[in-house]
Write a protein that holds these residues in place. Structure first.
Motif, PDB file in Angstrom:
ATOM      1  N   PHE A 198       0.827  -1.202   0.000  1.00 12.93           N
ATOM      2  CA  PHE A 198       0.000   0.000   0.000  1.00 12.93           C
ATOM      3  C   PHE A 198       0.865   1.257   0.000  1.00 12.93           C
ATOM      4  N   ILE A 199       0.368   2.303  -0.617  1.00 14.39           N
ATOM      5  CA  ILE A 199       0.988   3.622  -0.466  1.00 14.39           C
ATOM      6  C   ILE A 199       0.322   4.270   0.743  1.00 14.39           C
ATOM      7  N   TYR A 200       1.118   4.841   1.614  1.00 10.34           N
ATOM      8  CA  TYR A 200       0.592   5.427   2.850  1.00 10.34           C
ATOM      9  C   TYR A 200      -0.598   6.343   2.542  1.00 10.34           C
ATOM     10  N   SER A 201      -1.671   6.189   3.296  1.00  8.77           N
ATOM     11  CA  SER A 201      -2.878   7.025   3.110  1.00  8.77           C
ATOM     12  C   SER A 201      -3.142   7.761   4.414  1.00  8.77           C
ATOM     13  N   LYS A 202      -3.119   9.094   4.356  1.00 11.28           N
ATOM     14  CA  LYS A 202      -3.296   9.905   5.566  1.00 11.28           C
ATOM     15  C   LYS A 202      -4.705   9.693   6.113  1.00 11.28           C
ATOM     16  N   ARG A 203      -4.837   9.322   7.370  1.00 15.70           N
ATOM     17  CA  ARG A 203      -6.157   9.168   7.983  1.00 15.70           C
ATOM     18  C   ARG A 203      -6.331  10.224   9.072  1.00 15.70           C
ATOM     19  N   THR A 204      -7.239  11.148   8.855  1.00 18.35           N
ATOM     20  CA  THR A 204      -7.486  12.211   9.838  1.00 18.35           C
ATOM     21  C   THR A 204      -7.762  11.589  11.204  1.00 18.35           C
ATOM     22  N   GLY A 205      -7.097  12.168  12.228  1.00 21.21           N
ATOM     23  CA  GLY A 205      -7.322  11.651  13.583  1.00 21.21           C
ATOM     24  C   GLY A 205      -6.216  10.713  14.035  1.00 21.21           C
ATOM     25  N   THR A 206      -5.359  10.247  13.082  1.00 22.55           N
ATOM     26  CA  THR A 206      -4.234   9.389  13.488  1.00 22.55           C
ATOM     27  C   THR A 206      -2.987  10.247  13.666  1.00 22.55           C
ATOM     28  N   PRO A 207      -2.066   9.847  14.591  1.00 24.11           N
ATOM     29  CA  PRO A 207      -0.851  10.656  14.820  1.00 24.11           C
ATOM     30  C   PRO A 207      -0.048  10.891  13.541  1.00 24.11           C
ATOM     31  N   ALA A 208       0.039   9.888  12.676  1.00 25.33           N
ATOM     32  CA  ALA A 208       0.873  10.019  11.464  1.00 25.33           C
ATOM     33  C   ALA A 208       0.349  11.110  10.531  1.00 25.33           C
ATOM     34  N   ALA A 209      -0.950  11.389  10.606  1.00 23.71           N
ATOM     35  CA  ALA A 209      -1.550  12.376   9.689  1.00 23.71           C
ATOM     36  C   ALA A 209      -0.964  13.770   9.901  1.00 23.71           C
ATOM     37  N   THR A 210      -0.470  14.027  11.119  1.00 26.16           N
ATOM     38  CA  THR A 210       0.081  15.374  11.387  1.00 26.16           C
ATOM     39  C   THR A 210       1.609  15.340  11.469  1.00 26.16           C
ATOM     40  N   MET A 211       2.188  14.204  11.095  1.00 26.18           N
ATOM     41  CA  MET A 211       3.657  14.131  11.138  1.00 26.18           C
ATOM     42  C   MET A 211       4.276  14.969  10.024  1.00 26.18           C
ATOM     43  N   GLU A 212       5.503  15.471  10.275  1.00 22.82           N
ATOM     44  CA  GLU A 212       6.204  16.248   9.237  1.00 22.82           C
ATOM     45  C   GLU A 212       6.725  15.304   8.159  1.00 22.82           C
ATOM     46  N   ASP A 213       7.321  15.910   7.124  1.00 21.23           N
ATOM     47  CA  ASP A 213       7.986  15.121   6.061  1.00 21.23           C
ATOM     48  C   ASP A 213       7.042  14.120   5.406  1.00 21.23           C
ATOM     49  N   GLN A 214       5.808  14.565   5.104  1.00 22.13           N
ATOM     50  CA  GLN A 214       4.925  13.693   4.334  1.00 22.13           C
ATOM     51  C   GLN A 214       5.611  13.454   2.984  1.00 22.13           C
ATOM     52  N   VAL A 215       5.657  12.214   2.526  1.00 21.95           N
ATOM     53  CA  VAL A 215       6.402  11.868   1.312  1.00 21.95           C
ATOM     54  C   VAL A 215       5.623  12.284   0.062  1.00 21.95           C
ATOM     55  N   GLU A 216       6.339  12.907  -0.913  1.00 21.86           N
ATOM     56  CA  GLU A 216       5.704  13.329  -2.165  1.00 21.86           C
ATOM     57  C   GLU A 216       5.128  12.112  -2.892  1.00 21.86           C
ATOM     58  N   GLU A 217       3.952  12.276  -3.511  1.00 20.31           N
ATOM     59  CA  GLU A 217       3.309  11.139  -4.170  1.00 20.31           C
ATOM     60  C   GLU A 217       4.177  10.480  -5.248  1.00 20.31           C
ATOM     61  N   PRO A 218       4.826  11.285  -6.147  1.00 15.98           N
ATOM     62  CA  PRO A 218       5.656  10.625  -7.178  1.00 15.98           C
ATOM     63  C   PRO A 218       6.769   9.752  -6.565  1.00 15.98           C
ATOM     64  N   VAL A 219       7.335  10.225  -5.457  1.00 14.67           N
ATOM     65  CA  VAL A 219       8.390   9.449  -4.790  1.00 14.67           C
ATOM     66  C   VAL A 219       7.800   8.136  -4.261  1.00 14.67           C
ATOM     67  N   ALA A 220       6.640   8.245  -3.614  1.00 16.66           N
ATOM     68  CA  ALA A 220       5.990   7.038  -3.055  1.00 16.66           C
ATOM     69  C   ALA A 220       5.617   6.066  -4.174  1.00 16.66           C
TER      70      ALA A 220
END
Ligand code: SF4
Length: 473
Positions: free
Chosen positions: A369-391
């Motif tokens: 899976f490619i990481y999918s941001k889920r509102t309400g989870t800690p990872a959703a507000t983490m810095e350094d979200q990976v650019e889609e083309p890179v993922a």
């Protein structure tokens, strides 16, 4: 679970059965007037937990007097939703638009939504404002209340919303409608306490609560009497089974009891978290005659740095050690996994660690899976979200590596005779049957449909990569 809880659950079951019978009487009267049975259609999104919930929903609707139909042009349409990734939500909104139009031409049609997506407050607000034609909204904790919610909707003629943040209730012995006669999913626990930082499940499925071992054993004995030969034990993390019980029982101990049940020939379970897969469990798998040679062991990432950020509570090294222990105990085990790429902060080095784990373990297959941001989870507000083309680029490389790994193990049982549970007539060729090996791989072979539900011996004549062509022995 203490006696007080058990009484509450039993009282609730009795109450719901009473409402089901009341509705049944009124539906029967309407049928005598119109000569037409009301129809229902369930659309299930997501995981095996949802499929099992849909069997329970189907059981209640059939008991009330509805008949199932495979089209959404029905008197009662229910979506059992998933919210594990953003696109799951978008699919439901897309389909709801179509249902709204259908309802305009089908007066009296009822639309219900349940499942994980409904446990998200922002979702329910959106449905209340933009999809007012929806009649019933409930969640993951109160599936058993469907008859009562339906009755309330029919009496009030208004949208009914009943969502619970959490529950310690487990209401047993309500009607359920199993999809297969020879294999069955059996919930052993509900909810999850792991709070992996990317995952929405603990927020929508609540805290862990295990079913009483006796209820599980009684259910499986009943299934065996009905002719079921294979069971799939279901839990977000089955390794945590039994921790909240008044008399705790480990998952390994539960498996030992289930192994004794006559008639059950195959035991599968999902999902095992690598953080607490015990040596006892490995021992039970090693000595069991019935536990299938397949283990789904989600790794998610090969980078210990990322695993920490994901709150997975194991490292690359401890995961690989665990895999070695399992392979030593069960040499012909088939290992599959889940992997996320593009988790916030993932570097090329982190990603190469994941590729290294895939090489070292040699998975038979993997859900990637490619990481999918889920509102309400800690990872959703983490810095350094990976650019889609890179993922995307990493996802493609990972897929190739996984395919390479699967190809290596594919065909290892060619020219051997193995046991196959016959599941259906092949959808492409009616002269062929399709069945599953203990390691979960598919086999197609000529045979009569009377064999469906039986475990037969098949010579694996030729490997086709992800499946075998075979010959009945
Ligand atoms: S174990 Fe982690 S990934 Fe699995 S359901 Fe629980 S929180 Fe989600």
């Amino acid at each position: 679970m203490d006696n007080r809880n058990t009484n509450v659950n039993e009282l609730e079951a009795a109450k719901q059965l009473e409402i089901i019978n009341e509705l049944k009487v009124s539906f029967e009267q309407e049928y005598e007037k119109t000569g037409k049975r009301k129809t229902y259609h369930i659309e299930t999104f997501g995981c095996q937990m949802n499929s099992r919930d849909s069997e329970k929903i189907s059981g209640i609707l059939k008991q009330i007097g509805y008949v199932e139909t495979d089209t959404e042009n029905a008197d009662f349409v229910l979506y059992n939703t998933c919210t594990v990734r953003e696109n799951a939500n978008n699919r439901v909104y897309g389909r709801l638009g179509y249902l709204g139009k259908l309802k305009k031409s089908h007066p009296g049609m009822l639309i219900a939504l349940c499942g994980c997506m409904m446990q998200e407050a922002q979702t329910v607000e959106k449905i209340k404002t933009s999809y007012r034609f929806v009649d019933i909204i409930f969640g993951t904790h109160n599936i058993f209340k469907l008859a009562e919610l339906l009755q309330t909707r029919l009496d009030s003629k208004r949208m009914v919303i009943d969502l619970w943040k959490n529950t310690d209730m487990i209401v047993e012995s309500l009607p359920n409608d199993r999809k297969y006669s020879f294999k069955a999913g059996v919930n052993i626990m509900f909810g999850c306490n792991n709070f992996c930082s990317y995952c929405i499940v603990p927020y929508v499925r609540g805290r862990e609560r295990s079913r009483e071992a006796q209820d599980i054993l009684d259910e499986i004995k009943g299934l065996a009497t009905d002719g079921v030969v294979e069971i799939m034990l279901l839990g977000q993390n089955v390794n945590s089974y039994g921790k909240n019980l008044e008399t705790p029982m480990s998952f390994a101990q539960l498996l030992i009891e289930i192994e004794k049940i006559e008639g059950i020939e195959r035991i599968r379970f999902m999902t095992s978290h690598p953080k607490d897969l015990s040596d006892d469990l490995i021992d039970v798998m090693k000595n069991s005659k019935k536990i299938c040679k397949h283990l789904h062991l989600p790794v998610q990432s090969g980078s210990s740095r990322l695993l920490k950020l994901m709150n997975r509570r194991y490292t690359k090294e401890s995961y690989l050690e665990l895999v070695e222990k399992i392979k030593a105990a069960v040499p012909d085990i088939s290992l599959t996994t889940d992997i996320i790429v593009g988790f916030p902060g993932e570097t090329e080095e982190d990603f190469l660690e994941t590729m290294d784990v895939v090489k070292k373990v040699g998975y038979d297959s993997a859900f990637t899976f490619i990481y999918s941001k889920r509102t309400g989870t800690p990872a959703a507000t983490m810095e350094d979200q990976v650019e889609e083309p890179v993922a995307m680029e990493r996802f493609d490389r990972l897929l190739k590596e996984v395919q390479l790994s699967s190809a290596k193990s594919a065909g290892k049982d060619e020219h051997t005779v193995l046991k196959v549970l016959v599941e259906e007539v092949n959808s492409q060729d009616p002269n062929l049957l399709t069945g599953r090996l203990s390691n979960n791989l598919l086999v197609h072979f000529p045979g009569e449909s009377e064999l469906i539900g039986k475990i037969v011996e098949v010579y694996l004549a030729e490997s086709k990569g992800f499946y075998y062509m075979g010959k009945l022995i």
